[in-house]
Structure formats: structure tokens, C-alpha cells
Motif scaffolding. Structure first.
Motif, short mmCIF file in Angstrom:
data_model
loop_
_atom_site.label_atom_id
_atom_site.label_comp_id
_atom_site.label_asym_id
_atom_site.label_seq_id
_atom_site.Cartn_x
_atom_site.Cartn_y
_atom_site.Cartn_z
N LYS A 5 1.03 -1.21 0.02
CA LYS A 5 0.00 0.03 0.02
C LYS A 5 0.88 1.28 0.17
N ILE A 6 0.21 2.41 -0.50
CA ILE A 6 0.93 3.79 -0.35
C ILE A 6 0.93 4.23 1.03
N THR A 7 2.15 4.68 1.42
CA THR A 7 2.11 5.16 2.80
C THR A 7 3.19 6.40 2.77
N PRO A 8 2.55 7.32 1.92
CA PRO A 8 3.30 8.59 1.81
C PRO A 8 3.06 9.26 3.28
N LYS A 9 3.94 10.34 3.47
CA LYS A 9 3.69 11.19 4.61
C LYS A 9 2.36 12.19 4.62
N ASN A 10 2.05 12.32 3.42
CA ASN A 10 0.65 12.97 3.38
C ASN A 10 -0.36 12.42 2.29
N THR A 11 -0.85 11.40 2.94
CA THR A 11 -1.71 10.44 2.35
C THR A 11 -3.06 11.32 1.88
N TRP A 12 -3.48 12.09 2.48
CA TRP A 12 -4.68 13.05 2.19
C TRP A 12 -4.48 13.75 0.95
N MET A 13 -3.48 14.35 0.56
CA MET A 13 -3.25 14.85 -0.79
C MET A 13 -3.46 13.88 -1.69
N ILE A 14 -3.08 12.72 -1.90
CA ILE A 14 -3.29 11.42 -2.75
C ILE A 14 -4.65 11.38 -2.94
N LYS A 15 -5.54 11.16 -1.67
CA LYS A 15 -7.04 11.09 -1.46
C LYS A 15 -7.67 12.46 -2.20
N SER A 16 -7.19 13.49 -2.04
CA SER A 16 -7.99 14.49 -2.48
C SER A 16 -7.65 14.68 -4.10
N GLN A 17 -6.52 14.42 -4.61
CA GLN A 17 -6.13 14.47 -5.95
C GLN A 17 -6.95 13.46 -6.62
N PHE A 18 -6.97 12.11 -6.10
CA PHE A 18 -7.72 10.94 -6.62
C PHE A 18 -9.19 11.28 -6.63
N LYS A 19 -9.73 11.83 -5.63
CA LYS A 19 -11.17 12.26 -5.95
C LYS A 19 -11.39 13.22 -6.89
N ALA A 20 -10.51 14.11 -6.85
CA ALA A 20 -10.88 15.33 -8.01
C ALA A 20 -10.68 14.70 -9.23
N LEU A 21 -10.06 13.77 -9.48
CA LEU A 21 -9.73 13.11 -10.74
C LEU A 21 -11.15 12.14 -10.97
N GLY A 22 -11.96 11.96 -10.15
CA GLY A 22 -13.18 11.23 -10.29
C GLY A 22 -13.00 9.84 -9.66
N GLY A 23 -12.03 9.48 -8.98
CA GLY A 23 -11.95 8.45 -8.09
C GLY A 23 -12.93 8.34 -7.03
N SER A 24 -13.21 6.97 -6.50
CA SER A 24 -14.17 6.90 -5.39
C SER A 24 -13.30 6.03 -4.04
N PHE A 25 -13.96 5.86 -3.04
CA PHE A 25 -13.42 5.59 -1.95
C PHE A 25 -14.29 4.39 -1.32
#
Length: 913
Positions: free
Chosen positions: A6-26
């Protein structure tokens, strides 16, 4: 390899926000749904994030930082995309560049790239394509200018890695200015010095038309020129006298009478045409008769001359003159006779002809020569004007609803363009170097004892090579075939002193012989026949009929009923495809690959080759911007041609380019440079002819001139390239990069053709080596092994040399044991059949058999006379060894070849004596 899942970067919230902005789901826990998958669904767009594990698993950076290469690609792609613009072309282009960066790091075995690695990486990126499966392939030309913003984006990669707590991949402090300098050099290298950075930035493309594809175009043009040359000459001469002919008929030359003139010349019926009712029918009939009489007079002699120059006629004349065509030197005699016939017909120099006859081995006089020609001159020729049906058969079909040139004028232009393109292909010069006149063509006696009899003259062009020598004149040798083309083409162009021999000039403002006029003429000529070639090249039409036949039969096998027209079509095709000619086309895998690619790229290439003067191309960016703003309104107002172009641009223009078009003022959209940049994106990596492409074709053809896969036209013309011509070419430092690239291209072509045929047409120890290397490679995987072949060539092949008896593919690992090696270093320049046939680096195909047999006779004669002449065994043994190797190689290709029995007889007879 131990990695995280799994991705464990220091700022996972940025990945989530970018992924969501591109149309990804959670999912329910807030984790990105499907993030670990290789296939994403982002805003209804399917995105593949796939990397070839066999390559990526060796990435030292990923191993050291416990991160999957695929996850690294995902992080860098998402973090560097503008989420406001959604998933567009830039997203996919960025993904591809990052994957190629990961692959490149594996290639160079580095955890972090250094400054010295940036330019080589850019060269790799510019020339490497990649599909959705992460499989790479070698591009035929560098990526277009549209990739520049993406390349400059490399400067931001380290910032992203640092943000997520990962170490850098690229050199620290890498700025866009430095990247651009490396990019400039990379463009120069990948284009072999043929495309400057400023030209590339202005939308210029460096298109390579590889020999395996371009050979078909050259063959078509050669046939088209020779089939229609005499007709074009006559039409051209009549067109030059247009106003006089109109006046002789009692008409005044004006817009309408000129239209009548061209209609009659093009085989159209204009008598009783309401459009011309104000003109007296008698005078129109008189004009028609004048044109017909003039054409019949002009073609009567030229068509008979064409008949005289045919191989069949040459053989008939030779027979009448007492030349024995069954002797071993018959081909040399026939080649010499053809040169004599050309001098007689085109140079009209009887003294030269008489001297050549006196110096010939055959016992004949000028009177015997005239007598033999007189017998053939009784042949009747059809010398009536071409009809509308004739024009349509050769691909000249004018749309009555569009403004186009008259058929006759189009035919003249097509034949002239075909001739100039063939000359360009057979010389390999730059497009700027063809402005010479006939007075620059020098002929002199051939003193080379190897071929002076069959080719009694050699020829040079004394002209400027602008790029390397400025305005200084340079003498460059040309072959007899090119010389004959120049003489013929000058007659179509009605060349006058001080004007170019190879093209007509229409502007009085520019020097017709300067480099710009020459390049413009060549650039226009090389593309002028492309569309006609695709539709009317005979092997292509045969291949399409074969495919259509298979489709209709499959339809029947699936239980579907054919329509009445389909049944008739199947019956008509079935009568033809069982011939030997169709079977040869069906078994030509390379032709099928070329046709499929040409057809798939046709609409894009047609757009780029379309003249800007065409209505649908005029102000096309302005019109397209209006379409982008109001697509429904424009659809209702514009014609079908415009709609086709809009569909094409929608499909192939990157999203960022469309956005740029929308934001630009009218002045920018009318700018030629900006238009060229946009056009380059449409045609990116397509195959089509350019002056640059033929320089590469020439170099590759010289390497492969004895290769059966390149076709008869290439082999028959390029086998006459002299050693001095080749040495002059390779000594020119400006050609060094082309030659470096040729090693990879030629080796790759040989390997691909070997795979297509599964080694069925090759022999030699290198053939066995290929069998071991590629024994598990299927033809349907050919597209996936482009990069493997490129790397194999780059890493394993030291040099390549073409010989009449086969190829010397000098491998780095076997150079020391090559049969030409001295002090464990191979010396391919010392190549000979005696050394090569048993060498580990030797590859031969069926087109080399004739030379091997020819070379055998000296050994056969020596062995068979050894006993009577009491020749020492030490002198006979090398000949015995050669015959054994020749027998082995030929039997691998053709076990029933008659020479094998002669080899066996000779060897057994000697051993029993």
C-alpha cells in the motif's frame, strides 16, 4: 524483492484529494477504491497503470525504498496532474513518461540519475513509444513539439518525491533551462542532425519512412514513371504550345478556350456542351483534330523508343546481331547493349554509339545495329490521346464538385513528381541539392575493370552541397540508372540552360536553382503521389482482394447469407487469387504489415499532406476554434469535408492543444508556425514520405542491397552503388549519425523479417543462433518485441556489413572467433565468401544463392582440373572447403538446387582420384 503493498506517504490526504478530484471513489474506510488496481475508473474514463514486471522488478530505486514501481508511477502521475482539467491526454502522456523513466533507470542500473544521464534519457523517451499494457516499441521518428511541456515537467518530479518522503530520482536542482539544453541536443541526435531544435519547435517533423515500408512507394513510382513517361512528355510539349494551338484553330486564347483545350487534351467531350455554346463547333472540332494530330506525331516515335528500351527488345536486337545470350557473360553483354540503346535514343549521338559497338566483344557494325532496330520499328503502337477511363485507371479521378487541375496536367505533374522522387531515393541527397541543370551532369569513360564493360560510362553531378560546403561546387557520383532518370525528366520539364533539370519553376522572384527552390520542389514531389499509391499499387489491391475473399468466405462459414452483389464479388475474386502472383502477395507478411499501417494512418497523413490552398484546409484553426465553441452550430453550417477534419482533430489533438486553440487570438491561429505545431500532433509517429526520409532509406538500402526482402527495384538499382560513392558518403561527418542509426535499423529489420518468416528463408551459423534466441517467440507477439530487438542490437551487435553472398553481423561476444579475426578482433572489411560461409557471424538468404553459385565456378574448375594439372593438394583444399560450405548453406535454403549435385560430383571425383 520485499515491497509494501500500500501507499504510505507522509501526506496521504493529498493523494486522496487528488484521486477524488480526478473522479476516483473511496471505500467505507475512506481508502481510495481500486487505487491498488492496474485499471482505474476516473470520471468515467478507463485508465491503465501497467508496468512490465520483468523490467520494473529490477528497478534499484524501488527496491531500496520498498515501493512497487506501479505505485510510484501512480503517486507521481496524480501529484503532477492538474485535477481541475480532469483526466485528459496530458494525464496519459505524463503516465507514459514516468513509466519510461522507471524503465530507463533499470537500463542504466542506477538508483538516482546524474546530469550525464538526462540527455540519453530524453533520446530514449523521444524515440520510444508505449501502449496501455506498458509494452514499449521503437518509434520511427522523435515525438513532436507537443511533448515539450511534458519534458520540462521533469523538473518537478523531485519536488513530488520529497513531499511524500521519498529520495530524489533526478539530479538535485535540475532546472527547466538545463532540461531544454539537453532536449535541444537530444533532438539533434535522434534526428541524425536532420532536424534543428528551432525547426522542431516550429512544428517540424522528422519522419522516417523505413525501407521495409518505403520500398513499396519507390517501386510504385518507378513503375508509374516508366509506364506513363512517353505520354507525359507528349502532353507536356502540347501544353507548352497551348496558346499557339488554340490560335491555329481559329480561337482566341482566354479562360474559356483554355478550359476547352484541357478538356479535349484530357479525353473529355465538349462538343455540344451548353457551357461553350457561344463557340463555333467547327472550330472546337478543329482544335480537337489539331491536338490529336500533334499528340499522335509526338508519341509515334517515343512509344517505339520505349518499346526498343524494353528487356524483350534488347534480347531480340542482341539475337539479330549475333550475340549469344546463353554464354556466362550474357548479362554483361545485355547491360552494355541497353546503355548503347539509351545513347542512341536519348542522346542521338551516332558517333558515340558506333564507338561503343566497335569496343564491344560482339562482332557487329553500326549497319547491323540499324538493321536490328529497323525490324523492331515495324511494331505498331497505340498513339491516341488517353481517355477518361485511362486516367481513372491510373488514379486520376477529378471530383466534378471541386476545383481541380485538368487530368492531362495532373498526369504530367504526377509523372514528373514520380521521377524526382525516385531520383531522391536513389541518391540520398538533401532536398536542397537538386537545383542543378543538365550542364552540371558530367559523363566520362569507366576505367574500373570490374564493371567497365557492362557500364562503359560513369557520371557525376557538379553542384552545390549547401549545408556542408556552402556555394562551393562538389562532384558527386551517380549511377547509370539515376543518369537516365535525369535525362528523361529534363525532357518532361523542357529544361533550358540555366534552369533546373529536375523540376519546373513557376516563380520569377526566386532563384530557381537555389536551395529553397530545390527543397520546395522536392518536398512537394515526394508526397504528391502518396494517396494514389495507397489505392493503386498493384500488390496492395491484390492484398485487399485476398482479405475481402477471406472475409466473405468466413461469413459463409458462419452461416450468413451473402447478398447478390457479394456473391458476384466473391466469384470474380476467386477466379484471380489462385494465381502464383496472388500467392506471393498472400505470403508477403511485410507487405501486409505495411498496408495495414498505411491504411490505419491514412486520414491523418492525408490531412498533413493536404495543401493549405484547399478550401477545407484554409484557416482551419480558426474554423476549428469556432467548432470547439459552438459544435452544434458549426455542424449545421459546414460541409462533410469540414466535419471529417473536425472529427480527426477531436480524435488526435491533445486536450492541452485544444485549450490553447480556444484561448488564442485570430493572428496566432493564422500563424504558420503555430499551425505546424498543431499539425505535428495530429500526425505524430505516422509514416509518410519527406525529403529527410529518403536520406535514411538510401543509407539503409546500401546496407541491404543484396537482401531479398527489400524487393527487386531496390536491389537492381542499389547494387550499382560503387565503393567510391559509399566511401564518399561515410566520410562525410554530417552522415555519421545516420550511419550509427542504420546499424540498429538494419539489424532490427533483419531480425523482424527473420521472425516473420520464422527463419524459413535464411541460412548460416547466425541463423542457428537466432533460432536459439527466438525459438519461443510467436509472430503475433512481434509488436511487443520491438524494444527487445532494439536492445539486443544495441548491446550485442558491433557492426553490420552487406555483401553479395550474405550479411556479416559482427557480434561483440563472437568477434574474437570470427573467421576474419586478427589478434581476436574481427575485420569485416576483409570479408570474402571463402571466409564468411562458415563463420559464426554469417547470415544468408535465398537472394544470395546466385552469387554463391557464381563464385563457386572458379573453385569447381580448379578442383576438376587439379589431377591433370598436378596442382598441389595444399592449393586444392581451400576450394574443397569452400564447395562444402557453399553446399551446406545452399541446401539449407533449397535442398533441390541443381548446383548441389554438381558440388557432390566435383568433390567425389577429386577424392577418388
Amino acid at each position: 524483492m520485499t515491497t509494501t503493498t500500500k501507499i504510505t506517504p507522509k501526506n496521504t490526504w493529498m493523494i486522496k484529494s487528488q484521486f477524488k478530484a480526478l473522479g476516483g471513489s473511496f471505500d467505507d474506510k475512506g481508502a481510495p477504491s481500486g487505487f491498488e488496481s492496474e485499471v482505474w475508473k476516473l470520471d468515467e474514463v478507463t485508465c491503465h497503470i501497467r508496468i512490465q514486471n520483468s523490467i520494473a522488478s529490477k528497478n534499484i530505486y524501488c527496491i531500496a525504498n520498498s515501493i512497487e514501481p506501479t505505485n510510484l508511477c501512480k503517486v507521481l502521475t496524480i501529484d503532477n496532474i492538474n485535477s481541475n482539467k480532469g483526466v485528459n491526454d496530458y494525464f496519459f502522456a505524463l503516465r507514459d513518461m514516468i513509466i519510461l523513466l522507471i524503465y530507463y533507470m533499470v537500463d542504466v542500473k542506477k538508483r538516482e540519475l546524474e546530469l550525464s544521464d538526462i540527455q540519453p534519457f530524453l533520446e530514449y523517451y523521444l524515440m520510444t513509444g508505449i501502449d496501455n499494457s506498458g509494452i514499449t516499441h521503437q518509434r520511427v521518428s522523435p515525438r513532436s513539439f507537443g511533448s515539450k511541456p511534458l519534458i520540462l515537467h521533469l523538473s518537478r518530479i523531485n519536488h513530488s518525491l520529497e513531499y511524500y518522503g521519498l529520495p530524489p530520482i533526478l539530479p538535485r536542482g535540475l532546472k527547466t533551462a538545463r532540461i531544454e539544453k539537453y532536449l535541444e541536443k537530444a533532438i539533434e541526435i535522434t534526428s541524425a542532425g536532420e532536424l534543428t531544435y528551432s525547426d522542431w519547435s516550429a512544428g517540424g517533423t522528422f519522419n522516417n519512412l523505413p525501407l521495409d515500408y518505403g520500398q513499396y512507394y519507390i517501386e510504385y513510382l518507378d513503375n508509374f514513371f516508366k509506364d506513363n513517361y512517353e505520354i507525359a512528355c507528349a502532353l507536356s510539349e502540347i501544353i507548352n504550345c497551348r496558346d499557339d494551338i488554340i490560335s491555329e484553330s481559329g480561337l482566341i486564347s482566354n479562360k474559356n478556350t483554355i478550359q476547352i483545350f484541357y478538356a479535349l487534351l484530357s479525353g473529355r467531350n465538349v462538343i455540344n456542351n451548353p457551357k461553350y455554346k457561344k463557340y463555333n463547333d467547327y472550330r472546337i472540332k478543329n482544335l480537337k483534330e489539331t491536338i490529336n494530330d500533334r499528340y499522335a506525331t509526338l508519341t509515334k516515335g517515343s512509344l517505339k523508343s520505349k518499346h526498343l528500351l524494353s528487356t524483350q527488345s534488347a534480347r531480340s536486337i542482341a539475337k539479330d546481331m549475333g550475340i549469344d545470350l546463353k554464354k556466362k557473360n550474357a548479362k554483361a553483354e545485355l547491360d552494355r547493349l541497353k546503355v548503347i540503346l539509351f545513347c542512341y535514343i536519348f542522346e542521338n549521338n551516332l558517333k558515340k554509339v558506333e564507338d561503343l559497338l566497335k569496343e564491344s566483344h560482339f562482332d557487329t557494325t553500326i549497319d547491323d545495329f540499324h538493321s536490328a532496330i529497323k525490324k523492331l520499328n515495324t511494331t505498331k503502337v497505340k498513339n491516341t490521346l488517353p481517355t477518361k477511363e485511362y486516367y481513372e485507371e491510373i488514379g486520376i479521378i477529378n471530383d466534378p464538385n471541386s476545383i481541380s487541375k485538368p487530368d492531362a496536367l495532373t498526369l504530367v505533374n504526377k509523372v514528373a513528381s514520380a521521377g524526382l522522387t525516385v531520383i531522391t531515393a536513389l541518391t540520398g541527397w538533401r532536398g536542397s541539392e537538386y537545383g542543378f541543370g543538365l550542364n552540371s551532369v558530367i559523363s566520362f569513360k569507366n576505367t574500373d575493370i570490374i564493371d567497365q564493360y557492362s557500364h562503359p560510362f560513369r557520371h557525376k553531378v557538379n553542384w552545390r552541397v549547401f549545408k556542408t560546403h556552402g556555394d562551393k561546387f562538389q562532384q558527386r557520383e551517380i549511377t547509370q540508372g539515376v543518369y537516365e532518370y535525369i535525362i528523361r525528366l529534363s525532357k518532361i520539364n523542357s529544361t533550358q540552360n540555366g534552369y533546373p533539370a529536375l523540376y519546373k519553376t513557376h516563380s520569377s522572384k526566386n532563384d530557381p536553382c537555389d536551395k529553397n527552390s530545390s527543397y520546395s520542389a522536392v518536398s512537394h514531389a515526394v508526397k504528391f503521389n502518396w494517396a494514389t499509391f495507397l489505392d493503386h499499387f498493384k500488390p496492395f489491391t491484390m492484398r485487399r482482394e485476398i482479405d475481402r475473399n477471406n472475409y466473405l468466405k468466413d461469413k459463409i462459414n458462419e452461416g450468413c447469407d451473402l447478398t447478390q452483389n457479394e456473391n458476384k464479388e466473391l466469384e470474380a475474386i476467386s477466379k484471380k487469387i489462385n494465381t502464383q502472383a496472388y500467392k506471393e502477395v498472400e505470403n508477403d507478411y511485410q507487405l501486409k504489415i505495411a498496408l495495414d499501417r498505411f491504411d490505419s494512418e491514412r486520414e491523418r497523413v492525408q490531412f498533413i499532406l493536404m495543401r493549405s490552398s484547399f478550401t477545407v484546409k484554409k484557416d482551419w484553426l480558426l474554423n476549428y476554434r469556432q467548432y470547439l465553441r459552438e459544435p452544434n452550430l458549426v455542424r449545421n453550417e459546414r460541409g462533410n469535408d469540414n466535419q471529417t477534419i473536425y472529427h480527426l482533430l477531436d480524435k488526435y489533438l491533445p486536450e492541452q492543444t485544444k485549450s490553447l486553440i480556444l484561448s488564442q487570438p485570430d493572428s496566432t491561429l493564422k500563424n504558420k508556425v503555430f499551425a505546424a505545431q498543431c499539425s505535428a500532433s495530429v500526425v505524430d509517429d505516422c509514416l509518410y514520405p519527406t525529403p529527410h526520409a529518403f536520406r535514411h532509406i538510401w543509407a539503409e538500402a546500401v546496407f541491404r542491397r543484396f537482401d531479398g526482402d527489400v524487393g527487386w527495384m531496390i536491389r537492381s538499382n542499389f547494387k550499382h552503388i560503387s565503393k567510391s560513392m559509399w566511401l564518399a558518403y561515410i566520410r562525410n561527418k554530417d552522415n555519421t549519425r545516420i550511419l550509427e542509426g542504420m546499424k540498429i535499423r538494419v539489424s532490427s529489420a533483419l531480425l523482424k523479417n527473420w521472425l516473420l518468416k520464422q527463419g524459413s528463408d535464411t541460412a548460416g551459423k547466425f541463423d542457428r543462433f537466432l533460432n536459439r534466441v527466438f525459438k519461443n517467440t510467436a509472430i503475433n507477439n512481434l509488436s511487443s518485441i520491438d524494444e527487445a530487438i532494439r536492445k539486443f542490437t544495441l548491446n550485442e551487435v558491433d557492426s553490420i556489413k552487406a555483401n553479395p553472398w550474405g550479411y556479416c553481423i559482427n557480434m561483440k561476444g563472437t568477434s574474437s572467433i570470427a573467421r576474419c579475426a586478427n589478434d581476436e578482433v574481427a575485420n569485416p572489411h576483409d570479408a570474402s565468401p571463402e571466409l564468411c560461409l562458415g563463420c559464426v557471424n554469417f547470415l544468408m538468404n535465398s537472394s544470395n544463392i546466385d552469387y554463391v553459385v557464381f563464385h563457386s565456378w572458379q573453385h569447381i574448375n580448379l578442383v576438376e582440373s587439379a589431377s591433370d594439372a598436378e596442382i598441389p593438394p595444399s592449393l586444392v583444399t581451400p576450394s574443397i572447403e569452400y564447395l562444402k560450405q557453399a553446399r551446406k548453406r545452399i541446401s539449407e535454403l533449397n535442398s533441390t538446387h541443381p548446383i548441389i549435385h554438381r558440388y557432390d560430383e566435383t568433390i567425389i571425383q577429386y577424392q577418388g582420384s
